[in-house]
Design a protein around this motif. Structure first.
Motif, PDB file in Angstrom:
ATOM      1  N   VAL A   1       0.863  -1.188   0.000  1.00 41.31           N
ATOM      2  CA  VAL A   1       0.000   0.000   0.000  1.00 41.31           C
ATOM      3  C   VAL A   1       0.894   1.231   0.000  1.00 41.31           C
ATOM      4  O   VAL A   1       1.647   1.465   0.948  1.00 41.31           O
ATOM      5  CB  VAL A   1      -0.928   0.004   1.226  1.00 41.31           C
ATOM      6  CG1 VAL A   1      -1.714   1.315   1.279  1.00 41.31           C
ATOM      7  CG2 VAL A   1      -1.880  -1.185   1.182  1.00 41.31           C
TER       8      VAL A   1
ATOM      9  N   GLU B   1      -3.076   5.181   0.941  1.00 39.74           N
ATOM     10  CA  GLU B   1      -4.243   4.609   1.607  1.00 39.74           C
ATOM     11  C   GLU B   1      -5.540   4.879   0.844  1.00 39.74           C
ATOM     12  O   GLU B   1      -6.544   4.191   1.045  1.00 39.74           O
ATOM     13  CB  GLU B   1      -4.362   5.155   3.037  1.00 39.74           C
ATOM     14  CG  GLU B   1      -3.281   4.684   3.989  1.00 39.74           C
ATOM     15  CD  GLU B   1      -3.461   3.232   4.429  1.00 39.74           C
ATOM     16  OE1 GLU B   1      -4.500   2.632   4.088  1.00 39.74           O
ATOM     17  OE2 GLU B   1      -2.550   2.700   5.090  1.00 39.74           O
TER      18      GLU B   1
ATOM     19  N   ILE C   1      -6.246   1.415  -2.683  1.00 40.62           N
ATOM     20  CA  ILE C   1      -5.859   0.097  -2.178  1.00 40.62           C
ATOM     21  C   ILE C   1      -6.326  -1.031  -3.103  1.00 40.62           C
ATOM     22  O   ILE C   1      -6.177  -2.207  -2.762  1.00 40.62           O
ATOM     23  CB  ILE C   1      -6.427  -0.132  -0.767  1.00 40.62           C
ATOM     24  CG1 ILE C   1      -7.959  -0.096  -0.778  1.00 40.62           C
ATOM     25  CG2 ILE C   1      -5.848   0.877   0.224  1.00 40.62           C
ATOM     26  CD1 ILE C   1      -8.587  -0.506   0.536  1.00 40.62           C
TER      27      ILE C   1
ATOM     28  N   ALA D   1      -4.075  -5.095   1.247  1.00 41.52           N
ATOM     29  CA  ALA D   1      -4.801  -4.193   2.138  1.00 41.52           C
ATOM     30  C   ALA D   1      -6.132  -4.811   2.537  1.00 41.52           C
ATOM     31  O   ALA D   1      -6.602  -5.790   1.939  1.00 41.52           O
ATOM     32  CB  ALA D   1      -5.034  -2.854   1.452  1.00 41.52           C
TER      33      ALA D   1
ATOM     34  N   PRO E   1      -7.647   0.330   7.785  1.00 41.79           N
ATOM     35  CA  PRO E   1      -6.265   0.595   7.369  1.00 41.79           C
ATOM     36  C   PRO E   1      -5.348  -0.551   7.793  1.00 41.79           C
ATOM     37  O   PRO E   1      -5.661  -1.310   8.713  1.00 41.79           O
ATOM     38  CB  PRO E   1      -5.912   1.885   8.128  1.00 41.79           C
ATOM     39  CG  PRO E   1      -7.211   2.469   8.563  1.00 41.79           C
ATOM     40  CD  PRO E   1      -8.143   1.326   8.752  1.00 41.79           C
TER      41      PRO E   1
END
Length: 741
Positions: free
Chosen positions: A594, A597, A600, A605, A610
């Motif tokens: 990743v 963020e 993804i 991920a 997260p």
């Protein structure tokens, strides 16, 4: 027959130069061999038998009579769960009635204190203070030895990367480097410079090996891992303990790649006693030898005895399989006599080194016990270690430290005035001192404040009957100190959890208090990393207190009121949710990492969380701010056999004195096997006055850059290495690159 005492006393032995010590060591070997030659097979097997003495020192019973008879005939070599100078003296006197008058070893699980309770080991690890950790073990040893004990089943040096596992409480957390440093410190604290001093005890490195990687975080469960991971992550703290001279090892309950550790010749014969040339002895965990039968590895207990002894497990803890079956196994040729002799020789050697043949009662002095257990310096040490272990996770708008006067403080929560829950598990002494609760600590240190109290619910918080009174108290206060977390019996052996959130309705309690609009300072007590997202998001300040021990309330109050500036750093990653477990900062890179963020798709991920943890390894705040600058590397290229110096300026940019734990991380950019994105390779605990600057230095050599490759060979491979310095694993302030030729 009476054995002749050693010519040189153990006290004098500790002060001798190395050459003289070597000569004494050889004389011990001569004495061991001479005694071994006089022993029958049954007497030898008796030395391999460890008996739990709860019944032996209890009321009259058939079992008590049987155990006393076994001791008197020499069929017991060691006892556990016998403590106190009077009881150990009585059992020793009985053992000295045997034909060869071989003294007993007395062992006990002294994990984080005897009478004086220190923070649980995971909490101590959060101090990153090796001197404080050593001092804790030293005080525990002084008290335990005064109570007639020779031996503790600590330290636990298992790496733990799954907070569901209850025994994560007993270790030093997730990191191999930090764990190895702490293993050395604890061994040194328990044992001192050399075995035999009457204010120290023998230590045990446990659980050998890889117990912390139990599948699903379930205690006693199987472990399945590559040998490369075993060598690189899980064995180094054990090697560090062995190099520090730890007297004994304890094998683990788990199977490792299909073989119970108790029956693993790879672990005990090949690695420990072979490659490492370990001279001490191995004790099984409680009945772990006969538990190889339900494992499906041994056909029956007789078969288990054969497999364990041949694999290198020297002493049977409370399993009674050696004493029942080993003689017949030797006579049948299933167990070589040399294997029995090797095990007995290792145990006898420790008894000689402890000075027990010189004076079997040297640790069993009731007068000394009384004096030592009353020493007030032990409480002062417990308070110091406890406050160093506290981790400030959050401090919005500098809510902390609190003023000691002119404020109304509402102390609320099921753990605010709980004594037992501040001690944690593995509390062993029947005469331990009073515990200072959080409420007592706050009231004692803030006489000028109006301190109100409401429990809101009982520990565990199963119902909300007291919530209304707690909210009413909170509404009348200027600030709320909320004490929540696990109860003492929710972490430790056999205390694995599938839900590591706050038990019961504690989160609801927090929400109702937060709704008052008053600042909420959350103090969390636990033996493991927990998940507490609502508090993490909404509390004004969070202090993670672990189970801080006898002086826990005073230590927490020291930090809350600013008498001590917190410096603790997390020794384990705190996940956001269960789905991230196991989680560690030292993850390996994937082919689809990743990078952003917000993007993804087709990356390694989660679609609902997260990747990042709630709180990263190494995280911990202070009441001041530290600046990192001026990174220097004295050479950009390093050749084999050379070392480089990495240094930087650390500055206290705030208005109060503080201590920073600066951390060095390394990444091997390209290697023959995929390497972690970062690995801790050094740390420095630096105290600075306001405005003070200091240059901090780390030494980088090929060993710093080495790892076990796919063939289990240790070494550093040429190439580029990224060197990183920061305040936490996710807070890197400075970095540079080093080339290894």
């Amino acid at each position: 027959m009476t054995l002749k005492p050693m010519v040189v006393s153990v006290a004098l032995l500790c002060a001798l130069p190395a050459l003289a010590r070597d000569q004494i060591d050889k004389s011990v070997d001569v004495k061991v061999d001479a005694l071994l030659a006089k022993m029958t097979l049954q007497e030898k097997i008796g030395q391999l038998h460890q008996l739990s003495g709860r019944e032996a020192t209890g009321p009259e019973s058939a079992k008590r009579a049987s155990q006393l008879a076994e001791i008197e005939t020499g069929n017991v070599g060691s006892m556990l769960n016998v403590k106190g100078a009077q009881d150990t003296r009585a059992m020793q006197a009985l053992a000295l009635k045997s034909r060869l008058k071989i003294p007993l070893l007395f062992g006990l699980d002294v994990i984080h204190g005897y009478k004086t309770v220190f923070p649980v080991p995971l909490g101590e690890a959060a101090s990153w203070d090796l001197e404080a950790i050593e001092r804790s073990a030293q005080v525990a040893a002084r008290e335990a030895s005064a109570a007639g004990l020779h031996w503790t089943f600590a330290p636990m040096v298992d790496i733990g990367r799954d907070p569901r596992w209850g025994r994560v409480m007993e270790g030093a957390g997730e990191d191999t480097y930090l764990g190895a440093q702490i293993a050395r410190a604890r061994v040194k604290g328990f044992q001192g410079a050399r075995l035999g001093s009457t204010d120290r005890i023998m230590a045990t490195a446990k659980h050998f090996a890889a117990y912390g990687a139990a599948i699903a975080g379930r205690d006693y469960n199987a472990v399945d891992m590559s040998l490369q991971q075993l060598y690189e992550v899980y064995l180094p703290p054990f090697k560090a303990a062995a190099d520090a001279g730890v007297a004994t090892f304890m094998n683990s309950f788990n199977s490792l790649n299909g073989v119970p550790a108790t029956g693993s010749a790879l672990l005990q014969r090949d690695i420990l006693k072979g490659a490492w040339k370990y001279p001490g002895f191995v004790v099984s965990d409680w009945a772990s030898i006969k538990e190889m039968v339900p494992h499906g590895y041994a056909a029956d207990e007789a078969d288990a005895a054969v497999k364990a002894l041949n694999a290198g497990s020297d002493m049977d803890m409370e399993g009674e399989v050696y004493i029942a079956h080993l003689a017949q196994a030797v006579k049948a040729g299933k167990v070589p006599q040399k294997n029995v002799d090797d095990a007995v020789r290792r145990i006898l050697r420790k008894k000689f080194e402890m000075g027990l043949f010189d004076d079997p009662y040297r640790f069993s002095d009731p007068k000394r016990e009384q004096v030592v257990l009353a020493d007030p310096q032990h409480r002062a040490a417990a308070r110091d270690v406890a406050r160093k272990s506290l981790v400030l996770l959050k401090n919005e708008r500098n809510v902390l430290p609190l003023a000691k006067s002119g404020r109304r403080i509402a102390v609320i929560g099921p753990l605010a005035d709980s004594k037992r829950d501040l001690e944690g598990g593995w509390v062993v002494s029947d005469v331990r001192g009073d515990v200072v609760t959080l409420l007592q600590g706050i009231r004692g240190q803030a006489p000028g404040a109006q301190v109100s109290y409401a429990a809101a619910c009982a520990p565990g918080c199963a119902n909300a009957d007291g919530f209304a009174a707690a909210v009413d108290a909170a509404a009348k206060a200027d600030v709320i100190v909320l004490a929540v977390g696990e109860t003492w019996d929710m972490s430790g052996e056999a205390k694995s959890r599938t839900d590591i959130g706050l038990p019961g309705r504690q989160t609801e309690l927090f929400q109702r208090l937060k709704a008052t609009g008053k600042p909420v300072v959350a103090v969390l007590f636990a033996g493991r990393p927990m998940i507490f997202n609502e508090i993490a998001d909404q509390a004004d300040a969070i202090l993670y207190a672990w189970f801080p021990g006898s002086e826990g309330g005073n230590a927490v109050a020291d930090v809350l009121f600013g008498d001590y500036n917190p410096s603790g750093k997390l020794p384990a990653t705190f996940p956001r949710n269960l789905g991230q477990i196991p989680i560690t900062y030292a993850q390996t890179m994937t082919g689809r990492p990743v990078v952003d963020e917000k993007n993804i798709v087709y990356r390694s991920a989660y679609i609902d969380s997260p990747n990042t943890p709630r709180y990263a390894f190494g995280h911990g705040k202070s009441y001041t701010e530290f600046g990192y600058s001026g990174l220097r590397l004295d050479k950009a290229t390093l050749r084999q056999g050379e070392s480089a110096t990495l240094s930087f300026e650390l500055e206290n940019k705030g208005k109060v004195a503080g201590t920073e734990i600066a951390q060095l991380y390394v990444r091997d950019m390209v290697a023959s096997i995929v390497r972690p994105v970062k690995e801790l390779k050094g740390f420095a605990k630096v105290q600075l006055q306001p405005g003070e600057r200091r240059r901090v230095t780390f030494t980088i050599d090929p060993d710093t850059l080495s790892f076990f490759n796919g063939q289990l060979k240790w070494g550093a491979e040429p190439g580029a290495f990224k060197l990183m310095v920061g305040s936490a694993s996710d807070d890197i302030r400075l970095d540079t690159t080093l080339q290894l030729q």
